[in-house]
Design a protein around this motif. Structure first.
Motif, PDB file in Angstrom:
ATOM      1  N   GLY A 135      43.112  39.506  39.458  1.00 29.67           N
ATOM      2  CA  GLY A 135      42.010  38.891  40.042  1.00 29.67           C
ATOM      3  C   GLY A 135      40.861  38.622  39.087  1.00 29.67           C
ATOM      4  O   GLY A 135      40.174  37.639  39.469  1.00 29.67           O
ATOM      5  N   GLN A 136      40.930  39.368  38.269  1.00 26.33           N
ATOM      6  CA  GLN A 136      39.779  38.870  37.129  1.00 26.33           C
ATOM      7  C   GLN A 136      40.345  37.650  36.385  1.00 26.33           C
ATOM      8  O   GLN A 136      39.465  36.791  35.899  1.00 26.33           O
ATOM      9  CB  GLN A 136      39.627  40.231  36.112  1.00 26.33           C
ATOM     10  CG  GLN A 136      38.961  41.502  36.673  1.00 26.33           C
ATOM     11  CD  GLN A 136      38.540  42.397  35.582  1.00 26.33           C
ATOM     12  OE1 GLN A 136      38.776  42.434  34.532  1.00 26.33           O
ATOM     13  NE2 GLN A 136      38.509  43.774  36.351  1.00 26.33           N
ATOM     14  N   PRO A 165      43.400  42.486  35.105  1.00 26.59           N
ATOM     15  CA  PRO A 165      44.020  42.577  36.605  1.00 26.59           C
ATOM     16  C   PRO A 165      43.938  41.008  36.631  1.00 26.59           C
ATOM     17  O   PRO A 165      43.030  40.103  36.390  1.00 26.59           O
ATOM     18  CB  PRO A 165      42.811  43.071  37.268  1.00 26.59           C
ATOM     19  CG  PRO A 165      42.337  44.074  36.383  1.00 26.59           C
ATOM     20  CD  PRO A 165      42.409  43.596  35.026  1.00 26.59           C
ATOM     21  N   GLU A 210      48.850  42.885  44.224  1.00 23.08           N
ATOM     22  CA  GLU A 210      48.814  44.163  43.334  1.00 23.08           C
ATOM     23  C   GLU A 210      49.168  45.434  43.990  1.00 23.08           C
ATOM     24  O   GLU A 210      49.530  46.335  43.476  1.00 23.08           O
ATOM     25  CB  GLU A 210      47.397  44.098  42.986  1.00 23.08           C
ATOM     26  CG  GLU A 210      47.116  42.859  42.049  1.00 23.08           C
ATOM     27  CD  GLU A 210      46.003  43.025  40.940  1.00 23.08           C
ATOM     28  OE1 GLU A 210      46.131  43.022  39.746  1.00 23.08           O
ATOM     29  OE2 GLU A 210      44.883  43.380  41.461  1.00 23.08           O
ATOM     30  N   VAL A 211      49.076  45.428  45.460  1.00 25.35           N
ATOM     31  CA  VAL A 211      49.471  46.453  45.947  1.00 25.35           C
ATOM     32  C   VAL A 211      51.093  46.439  45.876  1.00 25.35           C
ATOM     33  O   VAL A 211      51.657  47.606  45.530  1.00 25.35           O
ATOM     34  CB  VAL A 211      49.366  46.527  47.647  1.00 25.35           C
ATOM     35  CG1 VAL A 211      50.099  47.278  48.515  1.00 25.35           C
ATOM     36  CG2 VAL A 211      47.815  46.535  48.021  1.00 25.35           C
ATOM     37  N   ALA A 217      51.990  47.661  42.315  1.00 26.08           N
ATOM     38  CA  ALA A 217      51.809  49.025  41.901  1.00 26.08           C
ATOM     39  C   ALA A 217      52.927  49.829  42.644  1.00 26.08           C
ATOM     40  O   ALA A 217      53.497  50.918  42.054  1.00 26.08           O
ATOM     41  CB  ALA A 217      50.475  49.455  42.345  1.00 26.08           C
ATOM     42  N   ALA A 218      53.411  49.551  43.659  1.00 24.77           N
ATOM     43  CA  ALA A 218      54.399  50.022  44.372  1.00 24.77           C
ATOM     44  C   ALA A 218      55.598  50.070  43.848  1.00 24.77           C
ATOM     45  O   ALA A 218      56.518  50.786  43.487  1.00 24.77           O
ATOM     46  CB  ALA A 218      54.597  49.624  45.882  1.00 24.77           C
ATOM     47  N   LEU A 219      55.775  48.769  43.081  1.00 24.15           N
ATOM     48  CA  LEU A 219      57.390  48.548  42.547  1.00 24.15           C
ATOM     49  C   LEU A 219      57.069  49.544  41.252  1.00 24.15           C
ATOM     50  O   LEU A 219      58.192  50.019  41.066  1.00 24.15           O
ATOM     51  CB  LEU A 219      57.394  46.961  42.187  1.00 24.15           C
ATOM     52  CG  LEU A 219      58.939  46.840  41.419  1.00 24.15           C
ATOM     53  CD1 LEU A 219      59.906  47.366  42.259  1.00 24.15           C
ATOM     54  CD2 LEU A 219      58.657  45.584  40.834  1.00 24.15           C
ATOM     55  N   ILE A 250      46.039  38.081  46.095  1.00 19.57           N
ATOM     56  CA  ILE A 250      46.141  38.674  44.830  1.00 19.57           C
ATOM     57  C   ILE A 250      46.125  40.158  45.236  1.00 19.57           C
ATOM     58  O   ILE A 250      46.803  40.887  44.512  1.00 19.57           O
ATOM     59  CB  ILE A 250      44.884  38.349  43.966  1.00 19.57           C
ATOM     60  CG1 ILE A 250      45.298  36.912  43.566  1.00 19.57           C
ATOM     61  CG2 ILE A 250      45.138  39.220  42.542  1.00 19.57           C
ATOM     62  CD1 ILE A 250      43.998  36.448  42.637  1.00 19.57           C
ATOM     63  N   ALA A 251      45.204  40.678  46.185  1.00 20.81           N
ATOM     64  CA  ALA A 251      45.356  42.290  46.279  1.00 20.81           C
ATOM     65  C   ALA A 251      46.698  42.575  46.917  1.00 20.81           C
ATOM     66  O   ALA A 251      47.034  43.520  46.648  1.00 20.81           O
ATOM     67  CB  ALA A 251      44.217  42.245  47.505  1.00 20.81           C
ATOM     68  N   SER A 252      47.379  41.782  47.999  1.00 18.11           N
ATOM     69  CA  SER A 252      48.602  42.248  48.442  1.00 18.11           C
ATOM     70  C   SER A 252      49.448  42.312  47.411  1.00 18.11           C
ATOM     71  O   SER A 252      50.380  43.192  47.226  1.00 18.11           O
ATOM     72  CB  SER A 252      49.262  41.292  49.517  1.00 18.11           C
ATOM     73  OG  SER A 252      48.080  40.686  50.343  1.00 18.11           O
ATOM     74  N   ARG A 273      42.319  35.524  46.924  1.00 23.17           N
ATOM     75  CA  ARG A 273      41.857  36.998  46.705  1.00 23.17           C
ATOM     76  C   ARG A 273      42.660  37.956  47.438  1.00 23.17           C
ATOM     77  O   ARG A 273      43.235  38.733  47.038  1.00 23.17           O
ATOM     78  CB  ARG A 273      40.298  37.164  46.936  1.00 23.17           C
ATOM     79  CG  ARG A 273      39.948  38.565  46.746  1.00 23.17           C
ATOM     80  CD  ARG A 273      38.336  38.907  46.997  1.00 23.17           C
ATOM     81  NE  ARG A 273      37.897  40.102  46.878  1.00 23.17           N
ATOM     82  CZ  ARG A 273      38.143  41.228  47.723  1.00 23.17           C
ATOM     83  NH1 ARG A 273      38.645  40.870  48.982  1.00 23.17           N
ATOM     84  NH2 ARG A 273      37.629  42.290  47.548  1.00 23.17           N
ATOM     85  N   GLY A 284      30.242  39.668  43.664  1.00 22.66           N
ATOM     86  CA  GLY A 284      31.345  39.886  42.673  1.00 22.66           C
ATOM     87  C   GLY A 284      32.467  39.518  43.017  1.00 22.66           C
ATOM     88  O   GLY A 284      33.794  40.074  42.332  1.00 22.66           O
ATOM     89  N   ARG A 285      32.667  38.965  44.237  1.00 19.26           N
ATOM     90  CA  ARG A 285      34.138  38.777  44.624  1.00 19.26           C
ATOM     91  C   ARG A 285      34.781  37.352  44.314  1.00 19.26           C
ATOM     92  O   ARG A 285      33.929  36.416  44.364  1.00 19.26           O
ATOM     93  CB  ARG A 285      34.155  39.213  46.392  1.00 19.26           C
ATOM     94  CG  ARG A 285      34.426  40.319  46.694  1.00 19.26           C
ATOM     95  CD  ARG A 285      34.494  40.578  47.864  1.00 19.26           C
ATOM     96  NE  ARG A 285      33.170  40.750  48.452  1.00 19.26           N
ATOM     97  CZ  ARG A 285      32.668  40.948  49.619  1.00 19.26           C
ATOM     98  NH1 ARG A 285      33.443  41.239  50.832  1.00 19.26           N
ATOM     99  NH2 ARG A 285      31.418  41.260  50.005  1.00 19.26           N
ATOM    100  N   LEU A 286      35.993  37.526  44.037  1.00 19.09           N
ATOM    101  CA  LEU A 286      36.634  36.196  43.751  1.00 19.09           C
ATOM    102  C   LEU A 286      36.283  34.755  44.610  1.00 19.09           C
ATOM    103  O   LEU A 286      36.226  35.181  45.970  1.00 19.09           O
ATOM    104  CB  LEU A 286      38.104  36.243  43.631  1.00 19.09           C
ATOM    105  CG  LEU A 286      39.145  35.041  43.148  1.00 19.09           C
ATOM    106  CD1 LEU A 286      38.564  34.666  41.694  1.00 19.09           C
ATOM    107  CD2 LEU A 286      40.430  35.216  43.359  1.00 19.09           C
TER     108      LEU A 286
END
Lengths: 394, 379
Positions: free
Chosen positions: A266-267, A264, A294-295, A298-300, A290-292, A287, A279-281
């Motif tokens: 984020g990692q 991922p 990845e949303v 995944a949707a694409l 990146i989260a948006s 962060r 453990g958060r970036l």
């Protein structure tokens, strides 16, 4: 259903037995892609083994008919094969514009003789194709192209210049748009023609890009003689073939980028930036970007899956690949902006071994072409507005 | 499984659309708002929902329902989203039916599920306490007392809480806010002593309540699922609800978009339809693409919920996060492109904007779910 489950378990077993471990790792450089062609070289022994096994199985192009060297799989079976390959991270054994662009156009518009001549050489990786579409004065306004093909007996004599011809310097053949009627309206005088890049009068010149690579060329035609039988579809109706092919090109480009494989984002960012006590970036704003991202990623991926299923069910809008092309390329640019930010200072190195020759910044710069090649984002939005939304005067 | 509706699902969509567009267009919501209706929904229409089998969609056949899944619930929610119909469907038929079906004892199921299926029982899920949806932060106390428990605390944004005949309440029997362990779900009679319900008139003219629990006594039989171990059940139920609300937002977004594109073709300025202007065309195209991609993500989540509920969390987070941002964009563009007319109460567009805002907050907004996804991926 039972048959499909049987197909899945057989496929899984076959892949397990035949896909070399080295071919299950994410690709890290251009050399990891095998393009085929007369001068093809394998970058490693496992790459050769994997390609040959898949070729013999007909799975370089699983969904094409067996008579042309494909696997003859139906939509459901092809989907299962994709899923099973993805599950073990198996690489594509063969990448080519013959598969992703010319093939679908030949299957729809080609004569039987043309299909028999060209498709088996594509599936077997014997001939590498390039695309002669854009010209210096025909970019977004592609139909204004000026490369001309004049009749001479059973042949055409072709003169003119193409630009942004991807890998023309490595290609064996070209599928090319030429003007066969200079008087007709711009869309009505174009033909789609195939010829050998070793023909007398063809020359190429690579273009150095901001990434430091030269994936594109200028391609010149000086009195190139091509039999008229090499036209695909009807003479002067090449725009239909061109548009159909573009749908496939756009679908391919929308799938560029390594969605959902590997670690991922984020990692990857945490490797260089670090994480806080929870453990958060350790960069809250990055962060959340990146989260948006990845949303949306995944949707694409879901939308790409759905587009295939809609097409299978005959419910797809033919212009939908433009929508996917727009979104996929803009997303890939976002991905690399994030990767550059995540890498920080380390992502600025251009030549060191440490940076694998500046792989990341070069890839970042390469993505900027995604929303230009194959039709710009603005052209894509125009197509959606006109052909799907039916907005006036677009 | 193909990421499109099958034939039965398409038929369900057509019948839901037929009923809802006919009986409950946006004017239905407007009329309930303007008449200051006490319940805020139409009981008669709810009875029709029961007759058509919608109210018991998620209730198994054994208890008088249809035994269908999240995909079908999403189909109905999407149609509800198109006309903004205020309906007990979400709270009763999706949330309560899921909670009872998954966590209920045989006695609890046979007592309540048939009455949900036949439309006679309305239920509500009471989870939220603070300004934002944070189920893990549940603080409401349930202290052991005699043979049962005593509930103390406040709940907010209890959808349909003012009309419900049954409350499903998340409370803490052990541990402290932030811990999964120690959360327990209770079935509570809203008429029990110590309960004060205040109907909250919301920005979207839909229905919700604040509920105060002051030493409310419940017996041991009212525990839904296991004491202290209710969090996984709650999370599953919330995920089904999130999938349902995401579907509602897809319907809402598509309806706003359809109305907006129609307006772009009809409204003339500078001597031509404003839809000829490229500045608007490109924004309309972007919104269309956004909605289509969100639709796929939502269907993916609904299928994941039906296939493997316990592992659908990330797909649901993606769907709810996407649906929230898409709906927000759709209503903003909708109002903007309608110009001054979009600001008037007379035009319906504003109703969509108001409902989208509430749907964003319901069961976690886009930020909440993007954060959930990031945590699941380990960063």
């Amino acid at each position: 259903m039972a048959d499909l489950e049987k197909f899945r378990s057989e496929t899984r077993a076959w892949l397990e037995q035949n896909c070399p471990p080295e071919m299950r790792k994410p690709m890290t450089s251009d050399g990891d892609t095998f393009w085929g062609g007369r001068n093809a070289k394998f970058s490693s022994e496992p790459q050769r083994v994997w390609f040959e096994r898949m070729r013999d199985k007909g799975w370089t192009v699983p969904h094409w008919p067996k008579e042309y060297g494909g696997g003859g799989l139906d939509g459901e079976e092809a989907k299962i094969l994709r899923q099973e390959m993805a599950a073990i991270g198996a690489r594509q054994p063969l990448t080519s514009f013959g598969i992703s662009m010319l093939g679908p156009a030949l299957l729809k518009y080609g004569t039987e003789a043309q299909k028999k001549e060209h498709l088996p050489k594509i599936t077997a990786g014997l001939i590498r194709w390039c695309q002669g579409y854009s010209e210096p004065n025909a970019g977004s306004d592609l139909a204004s192209l000026q490369t001309r093909a004049e009749s001479d007996g059973d042949d055409f004599i072709i003169n003119g210049q193409k630009i942004w011809t991807s890998y023309a310097n490595y290609a064996d053949w070209i599928f090319c748009l030429v003007r066969t009627d200079p008087v007709a309206k711009k869309h009505d005088g174009i033909s789609f023609i195939l010829f050998d890049m070793t023909s007398k009068g063809v020359s190429t010149k690579p273009i150095l890009l901001i990434s430091g690579y030269s994936p594109f060329c200028e391609t010149f035609f000086d009195n190139v003689r091509v039999p008229q039988s090499h036209v695909v579809g009807t003479i002067n109706r090449g725009w239909d073939v061109a548009k159909y092919l573009l749908q496939h090109e756009r679908a391919m480009i929308s799938g560029m980028g390594e969605r959902g494989v590997g670690r991922p984002l984020g990692q990857i960012a945490a490797d260089s930036i670090g994480a806080d006590a929870q453990g958060r970036l350790d960069d809250a704003v990055l962060r959340s970007q990146i989260a948006s991202f990845e949303v949306d990623e995944a949707a694409l991926a879901a939308a790409a899956e759905r587009a295939v299923d809609l097409a299978k069910a005959g419910q797809a809008h033919p212009a939908f690949s433009s929508a996917m092309k727009y979104y996929g390329t803009e997303l890939n640019k976002r991905r690399y902006e994030i990767l550059m930010s995540a890498g920080g200072i380390d992502a600025l190195e251009w030549e060191s071994e440490r940076s694998r020759g500046g792989a990341r910044p070069r890839a970042w710069l390469r993505t900027k072409a995604n929303s230009i090649e194959g039709g710009t984002s603005e052209v894509m939005l125009g197509i959606v507005a006109k052909r799907i939304l039916d907005l006036p005067g677009a | 499984m193909a990421l499109i509706l099958n034939e039965e699902q398409s038929m369900l969509r057509d019948s839901a659309r037929g009923l809802i567009s006919d009986k409950a267009p946006v004017s239905h919501l407007r009329q309930l708002r303007d008449s200051k209706d006490e319940t805020g929904f139409s009981r008669e229409l709810w009875n029709t929902f029961a007759e058509m089998g919608f109210s018991g969609l998620l209730v198994s056949e054994q208890f008088g329902g249809s035994g269908l899944g999240a995909v079908e619930a999403g189909i109905v929610m999407e149609e509800i989203g198109r006309t903004l119909m205020p309906s007990p469907f979400l709270a009763t038929s999706v949330l309560a039916a899921s909670a009872l079906s998954r966590g209920g004892s045989e006695a609890q199921k046979s007592q309540h599920l048939p009455r949900i299926a036949d439309g006679s029982l309305l239920a509500a899920l009471a989870v939220d306490e603070g300004a934002k949806h944070r189920p893990l932060q549940t603080r409401m106390q349930a202290i052991r007392s005699g043979n049962g428990f005593k509930l103390n605390g406040d709940k907010a944004l209890v959808v349909d809480g003012h009309t419900a005949g049954l409350l499903i309440v998340a409370a803490r029997t052990a541990g402290s806010a932030g811990e999964k362990n120690g959360v327990t779900l209770f079935l509570v009679d809203p008429k029990a002593k110590g309960i004060a319900r205040e109907r909250t008139i919301m920005v979207d003219s839909h229905n919700a309540a604040r509920i105060v629990f002051d030493s409310v006594e419940v017996n041991a039989d009212s525990v839904l699922g296991e004491v202290d171990q209710g969090y996984p059940l709650l999370e599953s139920v919330l995920n089904v609800g999130r999938g349902a609300v995401a579907s509602e937002m897809v319907g809402l977004s598509e309806e706003v978009f359809g109305r907006t594109v129609a307006y772009l073709k009809e409204r003339k300025q500078f001597g031509k339809p404003i839809g000829e202007f490229q500045a608007l065309q490109h924004r309309a195209a972007q919104l269309y693409i956004d909605i289509e991609i969100t639709r796929a993500a939502v269907l993916k989540a609904l299928q994941a919920l039906d296939a493997d509920l316990a592992n659908a969390g990330s797909a649901v987070a993606v769907a709810k996060a996407r649906a929230g941002t898409t709906a927000t964009l759709a209503v903003q563009e909708g109002v903007q492109m309608h110009g001054g007319m979009g600001m008037t109460d007379q035009f319906d567009i504003g109703f969509f904007m108001k409902r989208a805002r509430v749907c964003q907050e319901l069961f976690g907004d886009s930020n909440f779910h993007a954060d959930q996804l990031a945590r699941a991926k380990g960063y």
